[in-house]
Design a protein around this motif. Structure first.
Motif, short mmCIF file in Angstrom:
data_model
loop_
_atom_site.label_atom_id
_atom_site.label_comp_id
_atom_site.label_asym_id
_atom_site.label_seq_id
_atom_site.Cartn_x
_atom_site.Cartn_y
_atom_site.Cartn_z
N THR A 29 -20.71 10.69 49.26
CA THR A 29 -21.02 11.07 49.74
C THR A 29 -21.43 10.77 51.34
OG1 THR A 29 -22.26 9.16 48.57
CG2 THR A 29 -23.81 8.62 50.69
N MET A 30 -20.44 10.55 51.65
CA MET A 30 -19.84 10.50 53.52
C MET A 30 -19.69 11.78 53.52
SD MET A 30 -21.02 7.67 54.46
CE MET A 30 -20.62 8.21 56.57
N PHE A 31 -19.20 12.49 53.02
CA PHE A 31 -18.63 13.52 53.04
C PHE A 31 -19.79 14.60 52.78
CE2 PHE A 31 -16.84 18.52 51.37
CZ PHE A 31 -15.84 18.18 52.32
N TRP A 36 -24.05 18.37 56.15
CA TRP A 36 -25.12 18.22 55.88
C TRP A 36 -25.32 18.03 57.57
CZ3 TRP A 36 -29.46 14.40 53.39
CH2 TRP A 36 -31.09 15.34 53.35
N MET A 37 -24.52 17.05 58.12
CA MET A 37 -25.55 16.45 59.84
C MET A 37 -24.76 17.74 60.68
SD MET A 37 -24.90 12.31 60.47
CE MET A 37 -25.44 12.53 61.85
N GLY A 39 -25.35 21.33 59.67
CA GLY A 39 -25.54 22.54 59.74
C GLY A 39 -25.52 22.95 58.16
N VAL A 40 -23.74 22.28 57.32
CA VAL A 40 -23.73 22.99 56.09
C VAL A 40 -24.20 22.55 55.22
CG1 VAL A 40 -21.61 23.44 54.11
CG2 VAL A 40 -21.48 22.81 57.02
N GLY A 41 -25.10 23.98 54.45
CA GLY A 41 -26.27 23.99 53.29
C GLY A 41 -25.76 23.01 52.32
N TRP A 42 -24.90 22.99 51.93
CA TRP A 42 -23.88 22.25 50.91
C TRP A 42 -24.11 21.06 50.74
CZ3 TRP A 42 -20.12 20.13 51.23
CH2 TRP A 42 -18.79 21.02 52.52
N GLY A 43 -24.12 20.41 52.35
CA GLY A 43 -24.11 19.28 51.71
C GLY A 43 -25.28 18.32 51.80
N MET A 44 -26.16 19.00 51.21
CA MET A 44 -26.72 18.03 51.14
C MET A 44 -27.01 17.74 50.31
SD MET A 44 -31.61 18.34 50.99
CE MET A 44 -31.36 20.14 50.20
N TRP A 45 -26.61 18.46 48.57
CA TRP A 45 -26.88 18.34 47.70
C TRP A 45 -25.03 17.46 46.75
CZ3 TRP A 45 -30.32 19.53 45.78
CH2 TRP A 45 -31.84 20.60 46.00
N VAL A 46 -24.60 17.74 48.22
CA VAL A 46 -22.96 16.62 47.76
C VAL A 46 -23.11 15.11 48.31
CG1 VAL A 46 -20.83 16.37 49.14
CG2 VAL A 46 -21.12 18.79 48.21
N PHE A 47 -24.20 14.93 49.49
CA PHE A 47 -24.38 14.20 49.51
C PHE A 47 -25.04 13.14 48.66
CE2 PHE A 47 -27.95 11.39 51.25
CZ PHE A 47 -27.59 10.42 51.53
#
Length: 290
Positions: A29-31, A36-37, A39-47
């Motif tokens: 979640t934190m990764f 995501w914050m 600007g990495v596109g896949w960050g939201m889905w990992v979150f």
């Protein structure tokens, strides 16, 4: 058939998988949110993937605790541990809100008057913020976020206060019905509490929409906007969590998990709900009225 556990032995579960699953879920979640914050596109889905793991861990772990409880594994010592744990949890929540109320007090009573030239802040006002007059509410001497209007205390906030106070009464009636062994009344009044919590959240959402759309009161409206939305928003989150807990307890009551002498699961949620009520009363007084 339910298994029993020696009442003289404190039950300690062994080889639980949930702590490591929770740790992995929190890391993911934190990764995800960090990327995501940035600007990495896949960050939201990992979150959201990590959040799903955390929610699954919470559901699975609590289901295991419920199974242990109804199977007769817990004795009075374990019951006392649960009570102490809930007391310390609510105390931590009190300190959580105390920090935000403290920020409101510091800004309103100390910082804003100082920037306005009161006391030892005369030179600060003269050299940095000449012409700024200390008043509340304010978005600060820089007028961050532009002009805004506040929400009158005697409209939706008063209505929500009455709704939460009423919900405190309904859950108390439900508690008395549980102790009297009246399951029908218990389920009715517990459902009424959940409904009142949902109505409270509906009106709070209406209030937020009105604030953003019509009053230009946003999270970015300086110190007033920040403290207003942080306090009311986190309280709304706690009402949401409390309502979810009440729904779970309703289903447990419907399944007959509690007796009139053994029902701490119900009591713990009732404690939490009363805590939410008390916090709202302080919020209504210090944020809306004064």
């Amino acid at each position: 058939m339910a298994h029993t556990h020696d009442a003289n032995v404190y039950y300690v579960p062994h080889d639980s998988k949930w702590p490591i699953i929770g740790a992995i879920g929190l890391f993911i979640t934190m990764f995800g949110v960090a990327n995501w914050m940035n600007g990495v596109g896949w960050g939201m889905w990992v979150f959201f993937g990590g959040l799903a793991i955390v929610l699954g861990m919470i559901s699975g772990w609590l289901a295991e605790v419920v199974h242990e409880s109804v199977s007769g594994y817990y004795n009075k010592q374990v019951d006392m541990s649960f009570r102490m744990g809930m007391i310390w949890f609510i105390f931590s929540e009190v300190m959580f809100f105390a920090a935000f109320f403290g920020a409101l007090f510091y800004a309103r009573v100390l910082s804003v008057p100082w920037l306005g030239g009161e006391g030892s802040g005369a030179m600060t006002n003269a050299l940095l913020w000449s012409g700024f007059e200390a008043a509340w509410p304010t978005n600060g001497p820089a007028a961050i976020g532009g002009e805004f209007e506040t929400i009158p205390a005697w409209g939706i906030p008063l209505l929500n206060t009455l709704i939460l106070l009423t919900s405190g009464i309904t859950i108390t009636i439900a508690h008395h019905a549980l102790k009297a062994g009246n399951r029908t009344q218990l389920l009715i009044w517990l459902a009424a509490t959940v409904l009142l919590g949902a109505v409270f959240l509906f009106y709070q959402a209406e209030e937020y929409i009105h604030a953003y759309r019509d009053l230009n009161l946003t999270l970015g409206s300086g110190i007033y906007g920040s403290t207003f939305f942080m306090l009311t928003g986190f309280h709304g989150l706690h009402v949401t969590l409390g309502a979810i807990m009440l729904v779970v307890i309703w289903f447990r009551c419907a399944k007959g998990h509690f007796s009139k002498d053994d029902h701490f699961g119900f009591e713990a949620v009732a404690w939490y709900w009363h805590f939410v009520d008390v916090v709202w009363l302080a919020l209504f007084l210090f944020v809306y009225v004064l």
